[in-house]
Design a protein around this motif. Structure first.
Motif, PDB file in Angstrom:
ATOM      1  N   GLY A 398     -37.542  18.085 -25.844  1.00 20.29           N
ATOM      2  CA  GLY A 398     -36.416  18.417 -24.746  1.00 20.29           C
ATOM      3  C   GLY A 398     -35.163  17.852 -25.356  1.00 20.29           C
ATOM      4  O   GLY A 398     -34.100  18.513 -24.998  1.00 20.29           O
ATOM      5  N   TYR A 399     -35.152  16.537 -25.544  1.00 16.49           N
ATOM      6  CA  TYR A 399     -33.724  15.933 -25.648  1.00 16.49           C
ATOM      7  C   TYR A 399     -33.128  16.615 -26.961  1.00 16.49           C
ATOM      8  O   TYR A 399     -31.965  16.697 -27.096  1.00 16.49           O
ATOM      9  CB  TYR A 399     -33.815  14.456 -25.842  1.00 16.49           C
ATOM     10  N   CYS A 400     -34.008  16.846 -27.977  1.00 18.25           N
ATOM     11  CA  CYS A 400     -33.519  17.519 -29.325  1.00 18.25           C
ATOM     12  C   CYS A 400     -32.998  18.874 -28.983  1.00 18.25           C
ATOM     13  O   CYS A 400     -31.862  19.461 -29.641  1.00 18.25           O
ATOM     14  CB  CYS A 400     -34.452  17.322 -30.396  1.00 18.25           C
ATOM     15  N   LEU A 401     -33.651  19.525 -28.301  1.00 22.15           N
ATOM     16  CA  LEU A 401     -33.315  20.947 -27.791  1.00 22.15           C
ATOM     17  C   LEU A 401     -32.038  20.925 -26.928  1.00 22.15           C
ATOM     18  O   LEU A 401     -30.891  21.861 -27.417  1.00 22.15           O
ATOM     19  CB  LEU A 401     -34.334  21.834 -26.792  1.00 22.15           C
ATOM     20  N   ALA A 402     -31.912  20.026 -26.087  1.00 25.67           N
ATOM     21  CA  ALA A 402     -30.588  19.917 -25.604  1.00 25.67           C
ATOM     22  C   ALA A 402     -29.213  19.343 -26.336  1.00 25.67           C
ATOM     23  O   ALA A 402     -28.349  20.086 -26.307  1.00 25.67           O
ATOM     24  CB  ALA A 402     -30.924  18.852 -24.267  1.00 25.67           C
ATOM     25  N   ILE A 403     -29.553  18.638 -27.501  1.00 30.97           N
ATOM     26  CA  ILE A 403     -28.541  18.382 -28.302  1.00 30.97           C
ATOM     27  C   ILE A 403     -28.399  19.540 -29.023  1.00 30.97           C
ATOM     28  O   ILE A 403     -26.958  19.654 -29.443  1.00 30.97           O
ATOM     29  CB  ILE A 403     -28.825  17.259 -29.232  1.00 30.97           C
ATOM     30  N   CYS A 404     -28.922  20.424 -29.480  1.00 33.74           N
ATOM     31  CA  CYS A 404     -28.674  21.517 -30.118  1.00 33.74           C
ATOM     32  C   CYS A 404     -27.637  22.536 -29.443  1.00 33.74           C
ATOM     33  O   CYS A 404     -27.022  23.250 -30.016  1.00 33.74           O
ATOM     34  CB  CYS A 404     -30.101  22.456 -30.670  1.00 33.74           C
ATOM     35  N   LEU A 405     -27.723  22.669 -28.122  1.00 35.20           N
ATOM     36  CA  LEU A 405     -26.920  23.340 -27.405  1.00 35.20           C
ATOM     37  C   LEU A 405     -25.616  22.606 -27.154  1.00 35.20           C
ATOM     38  O   LEU A 405     -24.754  22.991 -26.203  1.00 35.20           O
ATOM     39  CB  LEU A 405     -27.472  23.674 -26.275  1.00 35.20           C
ATOM     40  N   LYS A 406     -25.498  21.212 -27.368  1.00 36.58           N
ATOM     41  CA  LYS A 406     -24.537  20.417 -27.027  1.00 36.58           C
ATOM     42  C   LYS A 406     -24.296  20.220 -25.599  1.00 36.58           C
ATOM     43  O   LYS A 406     -23.082  20.418 -25.070  1.00 36.58           O
ATOM     44  CB  LYS A 406     -23.230  20.868 -27.703  1.00 36.58           C
ATOM     45  N   LEU A 407     -25.289  20.203 -24.831  1.00 38.49           N
ATOM     46  CA  LEU A 407     -25.260  19.966 -23.086  1.00 38.49           C
ATOM     47  C   LEU A 407     -24.615  18.656 -22.956  1.00 38.49           C
ATOM     48  O   LEU A 407     -24.730  17.644 -23.707  1.00 38.49           O
ATOM     49  CB  LEU A 407     -26.595  20.035 -22.607  1.00 38.49           C
ATOM     50  N   PRO A 408     -24.055  18.410 -21.798  1.00 37.06           N
ATOM     51  CA  PRO A 408     -23.652  17.056 -21.536  1.00 37.06           C
ATOM     52  C   PRO A 408     -24.709  16.081 -21.454  1.00 37.06           C
ATOM     53  O   PRO A 408     -25.747  16.394 -21.332  1.00 37.06           O
ATOM     54  CB  PRO A 408     -22.817  17.418 -20.158  1.00 37.06           C
ATOM     55  N   VAL A 409     -24.553  14.970 -21.307  1.00 40.78           N
ATOM     56  CA  VAL A 409     -25.438  13.784 -21.453  1.00 40.78           C
ATOM     57  C   VAL A 409     -26.629  13.816 -20.232  1.00 40.78           C
ATOM     58  O   VAL A 409     -27.720  13.813 -20.481  1.00 40.78           O
ATOM     59  CB  VAL A 409     -24.839  12.359 -21.518  1.00 40.78           C
ATOM     60  N   ALA A 410     -26.084  14.117 -19.182  1.00 39.96           N
ATOM     61  CA  ALA A 410     -26.759  13.962 -17.766  1.00 39.96           C
ATOM     62  C   ALA A 410     -27.828  15.250 -17.896  1.00 39.96           C
ATOM     63  O   ALA A 410     -28.828  15.141 -17.611  1.00 39.96           O
ATOM     64  CB  ALA A 410     -25.972  14.343 -16.583  1.00 39.96           C
ATOM     65  N   GLN A 411     -27.503  16.446 -18.430  1.00 40.56           N
ATOM     66  CA  GLN A 411     -28.158  17.627 -18.630  1.00 40.56           C
ATOM     67  C   GLN A 411     -29.033  17.346 -19.709  1.00 40.56           C
ATOM     68  O   GLN A 411     -30.491  17.876 -19.712  1.00 40.56           O
ATOM     69  CB  GLN A 411     -27.202  18.896 -18.864  1.00 40.56           C
ATOM     70  N   ARG A 412     -28.897  16.618 -20.739  1.00 42.90           N
ATOM     71  CA  ARG A 412     -29.836  16.304 -21.972  1.00 42.90           C
ATOM     72  C   ARG A 412     -30.965  15.506 -21.359  1.00 42.90           C
ATOM     73  O   ARG A 412     -32.126  15.812 -21.619  1.00 42.90           O
ATOM     74  CB  ARG A 412     -28.872  15.629 -22.906  1.00 42.90           C
ATOM     75  N   ARG A 413     -30.711  14.401 -20.539  1.00 39.79           N
ATOM     76  CA  ARG A 413     -31.736  13.731 -19.813  1.00 39.79           C
ATOM     77  C   ARG A 413     -32.702  14.667 -18.895  1.00 39.79           C
ATOM     78  O   ARG A 413     -33.760  14.474 -19.057  1.00 39.79           O
ATOM     79  CB  ARG A 413     -30.889  12.574 -19.081  1.00 39.79           C
ATOM     80  N   THR A 414     -31.851  15.445 -18.321  1.00 39.44           N
ATOM     81  CA  THR A 414     -32.740  16.480 -17.338  1.00 39.44           C
ATOM     82  C   THR A 414     -33.778  17.146 -18.148  1.00 39.44           C
ATOM     83  O   THR A 414     -34.566  17.318 -17.687  1.00 39.44           O
ATOM     84  CB  THR A 414     -31.793  17.141 -16.541  1.00 39.44           C
ATOM     85  N   VAL A 415     -33.150  17.835 -19.215  1.00 38.51           N
ATOM     86  CA  VAL A 415     -34.153  18.790 -19.788  1.00 38.51           C
ATOM     87  C   VAL A 415     -35.209  18.099 -20.747  1.00 38.51           C
ATOM     88  O   VAL A 415     -36.407  18.506 -20.784  1.00 38.51           O
ATOM     89  CB  VAL A 415     -33.178  19.758 -21.145  1.00 38.51           C
ATOM     90  N   SER A 416     -34.685  16.918 -21.205  1.00 41.21           N
ATOM     91  CA  SER A 416     -35.849  16.046 -21.503  1.00 41.21           C
ATOM     92  C   SER A 416     -37.051  15.502 -20.785  1.00 41.21           C
ATOM     93  O   SER A 416     -38.086  15.758 -20.978  1.00 41.21           O
ATOM     94  CB  SER A 416     -35.209  14.793 -22.147  1.00 41.21           C
ATOM     95  N   ILE A 417     -36.436  15.259 -19.679  1.00 40.32           N
ATOM     96  CA  ILE A 417     -37.526  14.952 -18.329  1.00 40.32           C
ATOM     97  C   ILE A 417     -38.451  16.082 -18.019  1.00 40.32           C
ATOM     98  O   ILE A 417     -39.590  15.955 -17.817  1.00 40.32           O
ATOM     99  CB  ILE A 417     -37.011  14.223 -17.549  1.00 40.32           C
ATOM    100  N   GLU A 418     -37.705  17.235 -17.749  1.00 40.35           N
ATOM    101  CA  GLU A 418     -38.493  18.462 -17.641  1.00 40.35           C
ATOM    102  C   GLU A 418     -39.452  18.853 -18.589  1.00 40.35           C
ATOM    103  O   GLU A 418     -40.687  19.350 -18.071  1.00 40.35           O
ATOM    104  CB  GLU A 418     -37.503  19.450 -17.089  1.00 40.35           C
ATOM    105  N   VAL A 419     -39.295  18.834 -19.758  1.00 40.07           N
ATOM    106  CA  VAL A 419     -40.226  19.143 -20.793  1.00 40.07           C
ATOM    107  C   VAL A 419     -41.194  17.812 -20.911  1.00 40.07           C
ATOM    108  O   VAL A 419     -42.323  18.263 -20.935  1.00 40.07           O
ATOM    109  CB  VAL A 419     -39.534  19.244 -21.981  1.00 40.07           C
ATOM    110  N   GLY A 420     -40.934  16.708 -20.768  1.00 37.81           N
ATOM    111  CA  GLY A 420     -41.873  15.629 -20.971  1.00 37.81           C
ATOM    112  C   GLY A 420     -42.748  15.443 -19.746  1.00 37.81           C
ATOM    113  O   GLY A 420     -43.915  14.617 -19.884  1.00 37.81           O
ATOM    114  N   VAL A 421     -42.452  15.916 -18.555  1.00 35.45           N
ATOM    115  CA  VAL A 421     -43.082  15.618 -17.299  1.00 35.45           C
ATOM    116  C   VAL A 421     -44.048  16.891 -17.038  1.00 35.45           C
ATOM    117  O   VAL A 421     -43.636  17.714 -16.820  1.00 35.45           O
ATOM    118  CB  VAL A 421     -42.401  15.199 -16.136  1.00 35.45           C
ATOM    119  N   GLN A 422     -45.365  16.546 -17.139  1.00 38.60           N
ATOM    120  CA  GLN A 422     -46.300  17.697 -16.723  1.00 38.60           C
ATOM    121  C   GLN A 422     -46.941  17.871 -15.373  1.00 38.60           C
ATOM    122  O   GLN A 422     -46.853  16.687 -14.709  1.00 38.60           O
ATOM    123  CB  GLN A 422     -47.536  17.519 -17.723  1.00 38.60           C
ATOM    124  N   ASN A 423     -47.179  18.988 -14.811  1.00 42.70           N
ATOM    125  CA  ASN A 423     -47.840  19.131 -13.599  1.00 42.70           C
ATOM    126  C   ASN A 423     -49.364  19.104 -13.599  1.00 42.70           C
ATOM    127  O   ASN A 423     -50.014  20.053 -13.818  1.00 42.70           O
ATOM    128  CB  ASN A 423     -47.359  20.366 -12.968  1.00 42.70           C
TER     129      ASN A 423
END
Length: 475
Positions: A398-423
């Motif tokens: 998630g973090y690498c994908l967010a870096i590819c789109l040059k998202l802000p740091v807060a959004q990078r963390r959020t995308v990373s967490i959303e991909v890493g946390v499973q239901n």
């Protein structure tokens, strides 16, 4: 003797047609029958009587049969020893003219059935083979049977059959043997006691939602699309790859893949809050991914079930998905309303949201262990190793994908967490609806381990982030 996948054992004929050899072969079969558990013995006895009573040539120019050849599927209880008697009508069988044909039998699913040995037997001027088996997990194991002529080097194939199948049935369950502290996870009353507390906590998160940020996400949905890409494409593929690398049993591999295909973990926006992410984005991503799960989860499960050669009918818990949506939408909407109409109450909820969330995190970790202790009693090292890596890989992807789109740091963390946390609860519900109880509990090792690993690892990140923020405050 237990064989690995794809292995087979062949034994040459016992030789000759003498009465001694015939008696020895019949005695061997009788001893095997006596040693069987009752469930397998009944099936095997029927096979022996039909095999010994068969007369005349087999239809279609075939030489091999189990029984009279009219039945190709045979049932055995799980985790038992048994035998299969295969009769041979090959001309010259046991006529004393030299080495008799030999038989190779291979189980095409060694998790369900293993071939221990194959022995030749004779009766009168006829011959056959006794195949000793050990049944494992419930399921179906096709047999690959080859009759070989040993006179040639290498042996020449006389006949090959793949139409016979052994169906292993689950044993009777005995829930009374579990202790009072080992209640099945769906029957644990503590789960329902936590629901009101979780509801209040979600209202607090609603007070964190920024409507302007939400409008911006609707105009630029790239972060949410990244989440869907990681959750439904990258993570299931990683689970499938790890299942192959660690040679996980099919049922356990299915549990792992379904877990990695189940997004929208309830703790994702909690971790975004505690780790300095974008809470509004986290809530939006959880909601969108849960809606998408109604279509993408069954699609992902069907694709990987086909690749694993699992033919179980998978039931997607639509009612649970809708319930999850309502359980997110209603309290979040209430929190947004409180923020606009009752600012003092909103400030109170915002003050207690972090410590209250931290307490719920610890309680959820403890509850997950208590509810899953009987399922994890016989857990093996490979699934533990894979389960430990799933959250970490999800965070990294998630973090690498967010870096590819040059998202802000807060959004990078959020995308990373959303991909890493499973239901994991969604995965557990799907497995319990789709599989028999014993199979479901075995497959449920994967979501329980992923849940325990993910919560523990995220908790360590939260503590590390708190210590770092205290020692190195941001100006």
């Amino acid at each position: 003797m237990v064989f690995r996948r794809g292995s087979s054992q062949s034994w040459p004929g016992l030789g000759g047609g003498s009465g001694y050899t015939a008696s020895l072969g019949m005695l061997r079969a009788a001893v095997l029958l006596v040693s069987l558990p009752w469930g397998a013995q009944g099936a095997a006895c029927a096979n022996v009587s039909m095999a010994l009573g068969h007369r005349g040539p087999l239809p279609g120019g075939r030489y091999l049969s189990i029984g009279d050849g009219s039945v190709v599927e045979f049932e055995f209880p799980e985790k038992s020893e048994g035998i299969i008697v295969i009769s041979s009508q090959y001309p010259g069988q046991s006529n004393g003219s030299g080495a008799n044909p030999m038989l190779r039998v291979t189980s095409l699913d060694t998790e369900v059935l293993t071939i221990k040995n194959v022995s030749a037997i004779t009766w009168g001027n006829r011959g056959g083979f006794v195949v000793s088996i050990h049944s494992g997990l419930p399921g179906q194991a096709p047999l690959h049977i080859q009759l070989m002529d040993p006179h040639e080097t290498p042996p020449v194939l006389i006949e090959e059959r793949r139409d016979f199948c052994i169906k292993v049935l689950p044993a009777e369950e005995a829930p009374a043997t579990r202790g009072a502290d080992q209640v099945h996870f769906s029957e644990n009353p503590i789960l329902y006691l936590l629901l009101p507390l979780i509801f209040v906590n979600k209202c607090s998160f609603g007070c964190k939602v920024e409507l302007e940020v939400l409008k911006g996400l609707l105009q630029r949905p790239q972060p949410m699309l990244l989440g869907l890409l990681g959750q439904f494409l990258v993570m299931p593929f990683y689970a499938f790859l790890m299942a192959k690398v660690f040679m996980l049993p099919k049922v356990l591999a299915l549990g792992l893949i379904i877990t990695c295909s189940s997004p929208g973990g309830g703790g994702s926006y909690l971790f975004s809050l505690l780790l300095g992410g974008d809470v509004t984005l986290a809530i939006s991503m959880t909601f969108i991914s849960t809606v998408a799960a109604t279509c993408l989860l069954p699609l992902s499960s069907a694709v990987y079930s086909h690749l694993l050669s699992i033919h179980e009918t998978l039931h997607v818990p639509i009612s649970k998905i809708l319930g999850s949506l309502l359980f997110v939408a209603i309290p979040i909407a209430a929190g947004v309303l409180i923020k606009s109409k009752l600012p003092k109450l909103s400030q109170l909820l915002l003050q207690v949201i972090k410590p209250f969330s931290f307490v719920l995190l610890l309680g959820g970790l403890f509850l997950a262990y208590r509810m899953g202790v009987f399922i994890l009693a016989d857990v093996r090292l490979p699934i533990v190793l894979v389960g430990l890596t799933v959250p970490l890989v999800g965070l990294l992807v998630g973090y690498c994908l967010a870096i590819c789109l040059k998202l802000p740091v807060a959004q990078r963390r959020t995308v990373s967490i959303e991909v890493g946390v499973q239901n994991s609860l969604l995965a557990l519900a799907m497995l319990q609806l789709s599989l028999r109880r014993l199979q479901a509990d075995y497959a449920s090792q994967a979501p329980f381990i992923v849940a325990l690993s993910g919560t523990s690892e995220m908790l360590a990140l939260v503590i590390g982030h708190f210590i770092y923020s205290s020692l190195c405050p941001v100006p």
